[in-house]
Design a protein around this motif. Structure first.
Motif, PDB file in Angstrom:
ATOM      1  N   ILE A 191       0.831  -1.209   0.000  1.00 38.97           N
ATOM      2  CA  ILE A 191       0.000   0.000   0.000  1.00 38.97           C
ATOM      3  C   ILE A 191       0.867   1.261   0.000  1.00 38.97           C
ATOM      4  CG2 ILE A 191      -0.267   0.147   2.525  1.00 38.97           C
ATOM      5  CD1 ILE A 191      -3.220   0.977   1.961  1.00 38.97           C
ATOM      6  N   ARG A 192       2.095   1.148   0.506  1.00 45.03           N
ATOM      7  CA  ARG A 192       2.997   2.295   0.536  1.00 45.03           C
ATOM      8  C   ARG A 192       3.309   2.833  -0.866  1.00 45.03           C
ATOM      9  NH1 ARG A 192       5.811  -0.747   4.786  1.00 45.03           N
ATOM     10  NH2 ARG A 192       5.644   0.394   6.771  1.00 45.03           N
ATOM     11  N   GLU A 193       3.237   1.972  -1.871  1.00 44.55           N
ATOM     12  CA  GLU A 193       3.549   2.389  -3.233  1.00 44.55           C
ATOM     13  C   GLU A 193       2.595   3.462  -3.747  1.00 44.55           C
ATOM     14  OE1 GLU A 193       4.193  -0.862  -6.026  1.00 44.55           O
ATOM     15  OE2 GLU A 193       4.902  -2.106  -4.371  1.00 44.55           O
ATOM     16  N   LEU A 194       1.420   3.574  -3.144  1.00 43.62           N
ATOM     17  CA  LEU A 194       0.474   4.598  -3.574  1.00 43.62           C
ATOM     18  C   LEU A 194       1.036   6.005  -3.385  1.00 43.62           C
ATOM     19  CD1 LEU A 194      -2.877   3.108  -2.195  1.00 43.62           C
ATOM     20  CD2 LEU A 194      -2.068   3.132  -4.572  1.00 43.62           C
ATOM     21  N   LYS A 195       1.923   6.183  -2.420  1.00 40.98           N
ATOM     22  CA  LYS A 195       2.525   7.499  -2.197  1.00 40.98           C
ATOM     23  C   LYS A 195       3.382   7.915  -3.393  1.00 40.98           C
ATOM     24  CE  LYS A 195       4.178   8.312   1.980  1.00 40.98           C
ATOM     25  NZ  LYS A 195       4.902   8.097   3.259  1.00 40.98           N
ATOM     26  N   ASP A 196       4.006   6.963  -4.052  1.00 37.57           N
ATOM     27  CA  ASP A 196       4.832   7.265  -5.223  1.00 37.57           C
ATOM     28  C   ASP A 196       3.989   7.420  -6.493  1.00 37.57           C
ATOM     29  OD1 ASP A 196       7.186   7.016  -3.669  1.00 37.57           O
ATOM     30  OD2 ASP A 196       7.155   4.846  -3.936  1.00 37.57           O
ATOM     31  N   ILE A 197       2.911   6.645  -6.572  1.00 38.90           N
ATOM     32  CA  ILE A 197       2.074   6.662  -7.775  1.00 38.90           C
ATOM     33  C   ILE A 197       1.139   7.868  -7.791  1.00 38.90           C
ATOM     34  CG2 ILE A 197       0.217   5.428  -8.963  1.00 38.90           C
ATOM     35  CD1 ILE A 197       1.442   2.846  -7.754  1.00 38.90           C
ATOM     36  N   LEU A 198       0.605   8.184  -6.619  1.00 38.52           N
ATOM     37  CA  LEU A 198      -0.425   9.230  -6.532  1.00 38.52           C
ATOM     38  C   LEU A 198       0.104  10.480  -5.838  1.00 38.52           C
ATOM     39  CD1 LEU A 198      -3.300   6.807  -5.470  1.00 38.52           C
ATOM     40  CD2 LEU A 198      -2.964   7.806  -7.722  1.00 38.52           C
TER      41      LEU A 198
END
Length: 198
Positions: A191-198
């Motif tokens: 879920i942490r990857e959302l910070k990089d994507i969004l």
């Protein structure tokens, strides 16, 4: 922009509470959890689950309530969100409107809101029980006219975006099988990857 999150398997590490609850409920019926892929039940509507287990057309309401109450009990006692969920939601809340779409009972979502302080992040909740467990894409088609991104771990979550011509993000770390992600625009392993994507 609106971000619509599935809850179980996307934010909530549901198996902690679910495994204990379903094992007890199956045991009362002289069934074994080992005979079922219980993780595949997570994210399904409760009637759908009990139709699969019992394979008949009986009224499933008593099983739904009893097992549901057990899940809530264990969630309150031992429940946890996926690592990084709180910090990621806090970050996203500063940039987007956050909603939850879950095929669950309202009492379950209310317990989760209290347990995890979800109202800090989410401004709307679309709860399966309130819509007689309609398909998720139908709920969003009915409720949302604005653009959104759908984030979830099951094929139904991806369809909730695709069938409404919206973008989708598949949570590979959740409870869906790999093939359920085939049509997703983006796949994430945390879920942490959302910070990089969004």
């Amino acid at each position: 922009m609106i971000l619509v999150f599935d809850f179980d398997g996307t934010i909530h590490k549901t198996e902690i509470a679910y495994k204990k609850a379903i094992a007890e409920s199956l045991g009362e019926l002289n069934l074994s959890i080992d005979d079922f892929d219980f993780k595949s039940f997570i994210g399904m509507g409760p009637k759908e689950v009990w139709d699969l287990i019992l394979k008949d057309d009986s009224d499933k309401t008593p099983y739904i309530r009893k097992n549901g109450d057990r899940i809530i009990k264990y969630m309150k006692e031992e429940g946890a969100l996926f690592d990084g969920a709180l910090e990621t939601l806090a970050y996203l809340k500063e940039k987007y409107e956050l909603y939850i779409l879950s095929k669950c009972r309202r009492v379950y979502m209310n317990a989760a809101r209290e347990k995890f302080g979800l109202d800090r992040f989410f401004s709307k909740y679309f709860i399966g029980e309130d819509y007689d467990y309609l398909d998720k894409y139908k709920i969003l088609r009915k409720e949302l006219n604005d653009p959104y991104i759908m984030i979830g771990d099951r094929k139904e979550d991806i369809e909730a975006g695709l069938r409404n011509k919206q973008k989708t993000i598949f949570a590979n770390y959740g409870y869906g099988k790999p093939a359920e992600s085939n049509s997703a625009d983006i796949k994430i392993s945390s879920i942490r990857e959302l910070k990089d994507i969004l």
